[in-house]
Scaffold this motif. Sequence first.
Motif, PDB file in Angstrom:
ATOM      1  N   GLY A 189       0.833  -0.781   0.150  1.00 33.82           N
ATOM      2  CA  GLY A 189      -0.078  -0.042   0.300  1.00 33.82           C
ATOM      3  C   GLY A 189       0.562   1.160  -0.063  1.00 33.82           C
ATOM      4  O   GLY A 189       1.016   1.998  -0.774  1.00 33.82           O
ATOM      5  N   ASP A 190       2.200   1.201   1.040  1.00 32.66           N
ATOM      6  CA  ASP A 190       2.897   2.408   1.258  1.00 32.66           C
ATOM      7  C   ASP A 190       3.835   2.727  -1.002  1.00 32.66           C
ATOM      8  O   ASP A 190       3.654   4.027  -0.770  1.00 32.66           O
ATOM      9  N   ALA A 191       3.766   1.646  -0.627  1.00 35.83           N
ATOM     10  CA  ALA A 191       4.755   2.022  -2.107  1.00 35.83           C
ATOM     11  C   ALA A 191       3.916   2.573  -2.890  1.00 35.83           C
ATOM     12  O   ALA A 191       4.307   3.167  -4.406  1.00 35.83           O
ATOM     13  N   PHE A 192       2.848   1.451  -3.373  1.00 37.95           N
ATOM     14  CA  PHE A 192       1.587   2.177  -4.564  1.00 37.95           C
ATOM     15  C   PHE A 192       1.432   3.297  -4.411  1.00 37.95           C
ATOM     16  O   PHE A 192       0.835   4.386  -5.300  1.00 37.95           O
ATOM     17  N   GLY A 223       9.900   2.076 -10.994  1.00 32.23           N
ATOM     18  CA  GLY A 223      11.805   1.886 -10.721  1.00 32.23           C
ATOM     19  C   GLY A 223      11.946   0.261 -10.692  1.00 32.23           C
ATOM     20  O   GLY A 223      13.406  -0.131 -11.172  1.00 32.23           O
ATOM     21  N   LEU A 224      11.023   0.005 -11.502  1.00 35.11           N
ATOM     22  CA  LEU A 224      10.953  -1.510 -11.890  1.00 35.11           C
ATOM     23  C   LEU A 224      11.986  -2.161 -13.208  1.00 35.11           C
ATOM     24  O   LEU A 224      11.336  -3.382 -13.224  1.00 35.11           O
ATOM     25  N   LEU A 225      12.163  -0.676 -14.323  1.00 33.38           N
ATOM     26  CA  LEU A 225      12.784  -1.251 -15.191  1.00 33.38           C
ATOM     27  C   LEU A 225      14.162  -1.307 -15.410  1.00 33.38           C
ATOM     28  O   LEU A 225      14.966  -1.982 -16.145  1.00 33.38           O
ATOM     29  N   ASP A 226      14.704  -1.181 -13.764  1.00 36.27           N
ATOM     30  CA  ASP A 226      16.102  -1.352 -13.518  1.00 36.27           C
ATOM     31  C   ASP A 226      16.342  -2.549 -13.590  1.00 36.27           C
ATOM     32  O   ASP A 226      15.855  -3.453 -12.938  1.00 36.27           O
ATOM     33  N   GLU A 227      17.536  -3.075 -13.465  1.00 38.81           N
ATOM     34  CA  GLU A 227      18.079  -4.776 -13.438  1.00 38.81           C
ATOM     35  C   GLU A 227      17.708  -5.300 -12.268  1.00 38.81           C
ATOM     36  O   GLU A 227      17.665  -5.876 -12.047  1.00 38.81           O
ATOM     37  N   ALA A 228      18.374  -4.123 -11.067  1.00 35.38           N
ATOM     38  CA  ALA A 228      18.443  -4.326  -9.883  1.00 35.38           C
ATOM     39  C   ALA A 228      17.158  -4.442  -9.094  1.00 35.38           C
ATOM     40  O   ALA A 228      17.100  -4.995  -8.070  1.00 35.38           O
ATOM     41  N   PRO A 262      12.036   8.224 -10.996  1.00 31.35           N
ATOM     42  CA  PRO A 262      11.105   7.362 -10.305  1.00 31.35           C
ATOM     43  C   PRO A 262      11.553   7.172  -9.168  1.00 31.35           C
ATOM     44  O   PRO A 262      12.693   7.987  -8.270  1.00 31.35           O
ATOM     45  N   MET A 263      11.115   6.260  -8.560  1.00 31.91           N
ATOM     46  CA  MET A 263      11.001   6.292  -7.344  1.00 31.91           C
ATOM     47  C   MET A 263      11.976   4.920  -6.839  1.00 31.91           C
ATOM     48  O   MET A 263      12.733   4.468  -7.706  1.00 31.91           O
ATOM     49  N   ASP A 264      12.280   4.923  -5.775  1.00 37.10           N
ATOM     50  CA  ASP A 264      13.060   3.967  -5.175  1.00 37.10           C
ATOM     51  C   ASP A 264      12.325   2.842  -5.102  1.00 37.10           C
ATOM     52  O   ASP A 264      11.457   2.434  -4.195  1.00 37.10           O
ATOM     53  N   ALA A 265      12.934   2.272  -6.784  1.00 37.90           N
ATOM     54  CA  ALA A 265      12.819   0.319  -6.037  1.00 37.90           C
ATOM     55  C   ALA A 265      12.558  -0.444  -4.831  1.00 37.90           C
ATOM     56  O   ALA A 265      11.806  -1.342  -4.983  1.00 37.90           O
ATOM     57  N   GLY A 266      13.309  -0.381  -4.260  1.00 33.94           N
ATOM     58  CA  GLY A 266      13.502  -0.888  -3.022  1.00 33.94           C
ATOM     59  C   GLY A 266      12.226  -1.068  -2.253  1.00 33.94           C
ATOM     60  O   GLY A 266      12.568  -1.824  -0.964  1.00 33.94           O
ATOM     61  N   ALA A 267      11.226  -0.242  -2.392  1.00 36.56           N
ATOM     62  CA  ALA A 267       9.768   0.224  -1.881  1.00 36.56           C
ATOM     63  C   ALA A 267       9.323  -1.329  -2.013  1.00 36.56           C
ATOM     64  O   ALA A 267       8.326  -1.225  -0.877  1.00 36.56           O
ATOM     65  N   TRP A 268       8.852  -1.319  -2.909  1.00 31.40           N
ATOM     66  CA  TRP A 268       7.939  -2.514  -3.304  1.00 31.40           C
ATOM     67  C   TRP A 268       8.272  -3.770  -2.889  1.00 31.40           C
ATOM     68  O   TRP A 268       9.860  -4.630  -2.433  1.00 31.40           O
ATOM     69  N   ARG A 269       7.896  -4.738  -2.485  1.00 31.36           N
ATOM     70  CA  ARG A 269       7.696  -6.212  -1.210  1.00 31.36           C
ATOM     71  C   ARG A 269       7.415  -7.438  -2.563  1.00 31.36           C
ATOM     72  O   ARG A 269       6.136  -7.527  -3.186  1.00 31.36           O
ATOM     73  N   PHE A 270       8.480  -7.997  -2.637  1.00 31.75           N
ATOM     74  CA  PHE A 270       7.600  -9.467  -3.267  1.00 31.75           C
ATOM     75  C   PHE A 270       7.647 -10.817  -2.223  1.00 31.75           C
ATOM     76  O   PHE A 270       6.645 -11.524  -3.140  1.00 31.75           O
ATOM     77  N   MET A 271       8.431 -10.698  -1.045  1.00 33.57           N
ATOM     78  CA  MET A 271       8.816 -12.123  -0.183  1.00 33.57           C
ATOM     79  C   MET A 271       7.046 -12.375  -0.008  1.00 33.57           C
ATOM     80  O   MET A 271       5.953 -11.433   0.659  1.00 33.57           O
ATOM     81  N   ASN A 277      -0.325 -11.851  -7.308  1.00 33.62           N
ATOM     82  CA  ASN A 277      -0.100  -9.996  -6.271  1.00 33.62           C
ATOM     83  C   ASN A 277       0.598  -9.623  -6.559  1.00 33.62           C
ATOM     84  O   ASN A 277       1.504  -8.506  -6.074  1.00 33.62           O
ATOM     85  N   PHE A 278       1.691  -9.770  -7.384  1.00 30.32           N
ATOM     86  CA  PHE A 278       3.063  -8.883  -7.940  1.00 30.32           C
ATOM     87  C   PHE A 278       3.129  -7.712  -8.231  1.00 30.32           C
ATOM     88  O   PHE A 278       2.253  -7.348  -8.985  1.00 30.32           O
ATOM     89  N   PRO A 279       3.685  -6.542  -8.025  1.00 30.44           N
ATOM     90  CA  PRO A 279       3.597  -5.450  -8.500  1.00 30.44           C
ATOM     91  C   PRO A 279       3.372  -5.021 -10.061  1.00 30.44           C
ATOM     92  O   PRO A 279       2.289  -4.143 -10.328  1.00 30.44           O
ATOM     93  N   TYR A 280       3.857  -5.862 -10.517  1.00 32.74           N
ATOM     94  CA  TYR A 280       3.626  -6.121 -11.636  1.00 32.74           C
ATOM     95  C   TYR A 280       2.538  -6.235 -12.206  1.00 32.74           C
ATOM     96  O   TYR A 280       2.357  -5.648 -13.278  1.00 32.74           O
TER      97      TYR A 280
END
Length: 433
Positions: A189-192, A223-228, A262-271, A277-280
Amino acid sequence: MEMLLHYCWKHKLFLADSLITTDGQIVDIIDTGLHNNDAGPDFFNAKVKVGGTLWVGNVEIHNRSSDWYKHGHDSDAAYNNVVLHVVEFSDADVTTSSGRVVPQVRISVPQYVSRQYEELLMADKYPPCHKIVPRLSQLMLHGWLNTLQTERLEQKTQAILARLEQSGGSWEAAYFVTLARNFGFGVNGDAFETWARHIPLTQAAHHRDNLFQIEAMFFGQAGLLDEAAIPIHSRNDAAQDIYLSRLKNEYAYLSHKFSLQPMDAGAWRFMRLRPQNFPYIRLSQIAMLYYEHRTELSRLLDCRTSEEIREMLKTRVTPYWENHYTFGRASGKSAKTLSQASLNLVIINTAIPVLFAYGRYGQDESFCERAFHMLEEMKVEDNGITRMWRDCGIDASHAGDSQALIQLKKEYCDRKYCLRCRIGYEYLKEPGK
């Protein structure tokens, strides 16, 4: 103890016919006043007779008289209109900043109230009031749930109005941010919400007829297009993914054109998330809604029923994501639509609160009434909270009730606010329980 004194004063759980001030004057309580939960005296507009003289003003409550000075009330003009100081222990005379001596009266918390309050605080089973729930009248429960339902909508309204202010007064932006937040379904929620604030809606509107460009902007700003940002086990496959390469190139163009950051991609949660429900997947679903003009506030305001909102917010993923959950790795093909349960959550937590907030803001009660009606026509939410209350004896009839029960758990039970709860009042008021 002071909270219990507040409670006993509010509900007159003391021997009201034998009150005498510390200087020997008879006290008659006509109206205890309105409880104030903000700064200032504890109760407003009380009516009391002291020594036969009627006083209308405020009441302040402390455990000890000397707390009046400890809290600085003797130098605060906001307390000049206090007509009665209620205490459990009298250890000092008190005066206002104008020099007036304030009458004081001692009250005690009845033993049964203290005992039963301790039971609520120390109970092992949750909720602590479970024993009394089956004995509650349906009329009382109905009234309390209605109050809690409104309280929850008002609470969500404050969050929406805060987004409105942060968006420079744009209701379109406030709605988009609220919608995006609830596509995170708690975990993200916060990331979105952060992502939605990174979307320049005015500039995005210039490319609204091009789904690919919208998706490039949406994923790029996340930030989800970056390789990291790509899971390690998928990076080799992603490096060969033509679609990802095209998105990157398109985003580079849009980023330069609109000076995007872009925002910091580290905010997204996948675990511990199901792939659905993946952000993608959620971002692609929002991209489809935006492309088809179904994130516009005017569309929402035109909806008269929850079913109309349901049809408006039904969405699917863009073609690439029909057979992908992450970049580079193909999966079985599916439209990946929102489930009925997920769609209900979006309606309950986004569309209906926005309608209510819009009505409150514009002083148009028709939108507020529509919001209440929509909650009542939707099915009860099935979650751990509603099941807990059902096991205790409270059966919700519709989504308005389930929202009320969520409010009860989160804002009262979890915070141990039993003294502010009507069920808690019923638990404490019976001496022989």
